[in-house]
Motif scaffolding. Structure first.
Motif, PDB file in Angstrom:
ATOM      1  N   LYS A  79      24.530  43.680  47.578  1.00 22.46           N
ATOM      2  CA  LYS A  79      25.735  44.203  46.941  1.00 22.46           C
ATOM      3  C   LYS A  79      25.604  44.020  45.433  1.00 22.46           C
ATOM      4  N   TYR A  80      26.385  44.806  44.714  1.00 28.18           N
ATOM      5  CA  TYR A  80      26.211  44.874  43.265  1.00 28.18           C
ATOM      6  C   TYR A  80      27.554  44.809  42.551  1.00 28.18           C
ATOM      7  N   VAL A  81      27.475  44.466  41.261  1.00 27.52           N
ATOM      8  CA  VAL A  81      28.635  44.429  40.377  1.00 27.52           C
ATOM      9  C   VAL A  81      28.389  45.434  39.256  1.00 27.52           C
ATOM     10  N   LEU A  82      29.359  46.299  39.013  1.00 21.18           N
ATOM     11  CA  LEU A  82      29.248  47.318  37.970  1.00 21.18           C
ATOM     12  C   LEU A  82      30.299  47.081  36.902  1.00 21.18           C
ATOM     13  N   MET A  83      29.863  47.109  35.640  1.00 18.07           N
ATOM     14  CA  MET A  83      30.779  46.963  34.509  1.00 18.07           C
ATOM     15  C   MET A  83      30.622  48.150  33.574  1.00 18.07           C
ATOM     16  N   LEU A  84      31.733  48.599  33.014  1.00 18.84           N
ATOM     17  CA  LEU A  84      31.732  49.581  31.931  1.00 18.84           C
ATOM     18  C   LEU A  84      32.538  48.986  30.785  1.00 18.84           C
TER      19      LEU A  84
ATOM     20  N   TRP B  26      35.719  45.664  25.249  1.00 15.93           N
ATOM     21  CA  TRP B  26      36.871  46.293  25.907  1.00 15.93           C
ATOM     22  C   TRP B  26      36.426  46.706  27.301  1.00 15.93           C
ATOM     23  N   ARG B  27      37.130  46.191  28.304  1.00 18.29           N
ATOM     24  CA  ARG B  27      36.736  46.406  29.704  1.00 18.29           C
ATOM     25  C   ARG B  27      37.330  47.715  30.223  1.00 18.29           C
ATOM     26  N   HIS B  28      36.460  48.661  30.547  1.00 18.59           N
ATOM     27  CA  HIS B  28      36.890  49.974  31.024  1.00 18.59           C
ATOM     28  C   HIS B  28      36.798  50.131  32.539  1.00 18.59           C
ATOM     29  N   TRP B  29      36.015  49.279  33.178  1.00 16.83           N
ATOM     30  CA  TRP B  29      35.826  49.424  34.624  1.00 16.83           C
ATOM     31  C   TRP B  29      35.086  48.197  35.112  1.00 16.83           C
ATOM     32  N   LEU B  30      35.521  47.640  36.224  1.00 14.40           N
ATOM     33  CA  LEU B  30      34.829  46.497  36.807  1.00 14.40           C
ATOM     34  C   LEU B  30      34.988  46.561  38.322  1.00 14.40           C
ATOM     35  N   VAL B  31      33.853  46.702  39.003  1.00 18.71           N
ATOM     36  CA  VAL B  31      33.852  46.829  40.466  1.00 18.71           C
ATOM     37  C   VAL B  31      32.815  45.865  41.036  1.00 18.71           C
ATOM     38  N   THR B  32      33.205  45.102  42.049  1.00 19.09           N
ATOM     39  CA  THR B  32      32.296  44.179  42.722  1.00 19.09           C
ATOM     40  C   THR B  32      32.099  44.624  44.172  1.00 19.09           C
ATOM     41  N   ASN B  33      31.194  43.937  44.868  1.00 15.07           N
ATOM     42  CA  ASN B  33      30.950  44.200  46.298  1.00 15.07           C
ATOM     43  C   ASN B  33      30.578  45.655  46.579  1.00 15.07           C
ATOM     44  N   ILE B  34      29.795  46.264  45.689  1.00 13.19           N
ATOM     45  CA  ILE B  34      29.355  47.649  45.907  1.00 13.19           C
ATOM     46  C   ILE B  34      28.096  47.618  46.773  1.00 13.19           C
TER      47      ILE B  34
ATOM     48  N   THR C 299      39.023  45.987  37.860  1.00 10.74           N
ATOM     49  CA  THR C 299      39.648  46.737  36.766  1.00 10.74           C
ATOM     50  C   THR C 299      39.498  48.217  37.059  1.00 10.74           C
ATOM     51  N   ASP C 300      40.612  48.912  37.174  1.00  6.67           N
ATOM     52  CA  ASP C 300      40.569  50.357  37.403  1.00  6.67           C
ATOM     53  C   ASP C 300      39.890  51.061  36.238  1.00  6.67           C
ATOM     54  N   TYR C 301      39.291  52.187  36.536  1.00  5.63           N
ATOM     55  CA  TYR C 301      38.597  52.959  35.509  1.00  5.63           C
ATOM     56  C   TYR C 301      39.561  53.397  34.408  1.00  5.63           C
ATOM     57  N   VAL C 302      39.162  53.140  33.174  1.00 10.73           N
ATOM     58  CA  VAL C 302      39.911  53.566  31.996  1.00 10.73           C
ATOM     59  C   VAL C 302      39.026  54.530  31.218  1.00 10.73           C
ATOM     60  N   ARG C 303      39.519  55.741  30.957  1.00 11.39           N
ATOM     61  CA  ARG C 303      38.704  56.746  30.282  1.00 11.39           C
ATOM     62  C   ARG C 303      38.289  56.288  28.882  1.00 11.39           C
ATOM     63  N   PRO C 304      37.121  56.734  28.420  1.00 16.16           N
ATOM     64  CA  PRO C 304      36.707  56.459  27.039  1.00 16.16           C
ATOM     65  C   PRO C 304      37.653  57.143  26.047  1.00 16.16           C
ATOM     66  N   THR C 305      38.289  56.363  25.204  1.00 12.87           N
ATOM     67  CA  THR C 305      39.257  56.932  24.255  1.00 12.87           C
ATOM     68  C   THR C 305      39.053  56.325  22.865  1.00 12.87           C
ATOM     69  N   PRO C 306      38.006  56.727  22.167  1.00 12.07           N
ATOM     70  CA  PRO C 306      37.793  56.180  20.817  1.00 12.07           C
ATOM     71  C   PRO C 306      38.935  56.571  19.878  1.00 12.07           C
ATOM     72  N   PRO C 307      39.414  55.669  19.042  1.00 10.25           N
ATOM     73  CA  PRO C 307      40.484  56.007  18.101  1.00 10.25           C
ATOM     74  C   PRO C 307      39.994  57.003  17.044  1.00 10.25           C
ATOM     75  N   PRO C 308      40.917  57.728  16.427  1.00  7.76           N
ATOM     76  CA  PRO C 308      40.521  58.641  15.342  1.00  7.76           C
ATOM     77  C   PRO C 308      39.839  57.892  14.205  1.00  7.76           C
ATOM     78  N   ARG C 309      38.852  58.548  13.623  1.00  6.03           N
ATOM     79  CA  ARG C 309      38.151  58.050  12.433  1.00  6.03           C
ATOM     80  C   ARG C 309      37.517  56.669  12.631  1.00  6.03           C
TER      81      ARG C 309
ATOM     82  N   TYR D 265      29.562  53.344  25.119  1.00  8.47           N
ATOM     83  CA  TYR D 265      30.152  53.025  26.416  1.00  8.47           C
ATOM     84  C   TYR D 265      29.007  52.594  27.320  1.00  8.47           C
ATOM     85  N   GLN D 266      28.981  51.294  27.610  1.00 12.47           N
ATOM     86  CA  GLN D 266      27.828  50.660  28.238  1.00 12.47           C
ATOM     87  C   GLN D 266      28.114  50.330  29.695  1.00 12.47           C
ATOM     88  N   LEU D 267      27.209  50.766  30.562  1.00  9.59           N
ATOM     89  CA  LEU D 267      27.292  50.444  31.976  1.00  9.59           C
ATOM     90  C   LEU D 267      26.198  49.434  32.307  1.00  9.59           C
TER      91      LEU D 267
END
Length: 244
Positions: free
Chosen positions: A130-135, A151-159, A175-185, A191-193
């Motif tokens: 099983k694996y752990v995935l982070m974004l 900033w934690r965008h996604w965290l899933v264990t027991n894959i 942690t539920d998936y959070v879309r990439p949302t870079p601020p203006p300017r 975005y690292q997996l």
């Protein structure tokens, strides 16, 4: 025909998707099998004329709209992060690992506002593990001043490894998936997996404090606490605010 890029979407009539060292524009044309490795090493102008040569298209007129996307691959230190053949697959774009999200066709806006979690595929996954995935985004609020990393965008264990082989991320979502949302300017954000093998019989959780906030996450401490070790595979893509 699938256009030039691995796992790319299929072209619409009169549209080309290929790879180059910058986002370029060209006349509408049909799909052309331009090898990704050729264009990734060519200068933008050379790539543009090669595309025209292979497809028989004329050189583009400045006032004609483009329907061609040229993907820019990561280079230098950013490309070194990509290891282990981990694939992150979004609708239409296909595998965006180790590349910039192109602005054409509103892809930057769609990845920030429309698309849900990507498929993540790791062909070398062990079916018995099983694996752990982070974004994560290490560039908050900006790469020049990352005072709120990570900033934690996604965290899933027991894959299950069998699921990762097909790109089906099913496990225990911390942690539920959070879309990439870079601020203006704020420039480009990475975005690292990161994919880790999960130690057997290890119950992985977030602390109450970690559950409250996604920002300033002590990812290294989390990895050490649950004995995750080095990632077996990692990749990243870069994007920025869609109107910048």
């Amino acid at each position: 025909m699938v256009c030039g890029r691995k796992h790319s979407r299929r072209c619409q009539p009169g549209e080309t998707i290929s790879t180059a060292t910058s986002e370029l524009q060209a006349l509408p044309q049909s799909c052309s099998p331009i090898p990704r490795t050729w264009l990734g090493r060519m200068r933008p102008l050379g790539a543009l004329f090669l595309a025209a040569l292979l497809t028989g298209a004329a050189a583009p007129w400045p006032d004609e709209p483009s329907r061609t996307c040229f993907f820019q691959m990561l280079s230098g230190g950013d490309s070194f992060f990509c290891r282990g053949d981990l694939e992150v697959i979004y609708p239409e774009l296909g595998d965006v690992g180790c590349s910039y999200i192109p602005k054409c066709h509103q892809y930057r806006e769609r990845i920030s506002r429309e698309w849900g979690s990507p498929r993540v595929r790791y062909p070398q996954a062990d079916k018995n593990k099983k694996y752990v995935l982070m974004l994560v985004d290490p560039d908050v609020p900006s790469r020049a001043n990352p005072r709120s990393r990570f900033w934690r965008h996604w965290l899933v264990t027991n894959i299950p490894g069998a699921n990762l082989r097909t790109g089906d991320v099913k496990g225990h979502v911390l942690t539920d998936y959070v879309r990439p949302t870079p601020p203006p300017r704020s420039g480009y954000h990475r975005y690292q997996l990161l994919l880790h093998e999960q130690p057997e019989h290890e119950a992985i959780t977030l602390s109450p404090e970690e559950r409250i906030s996604l920002g300033s996450w002590a990812m290294e401490s989390f990895v050490k606490q649950f004995r995750l070790g080095s990632p077996v595979a990692s990749t990243q893509f870069l994007t920025k605010y869609h109107q910048d």
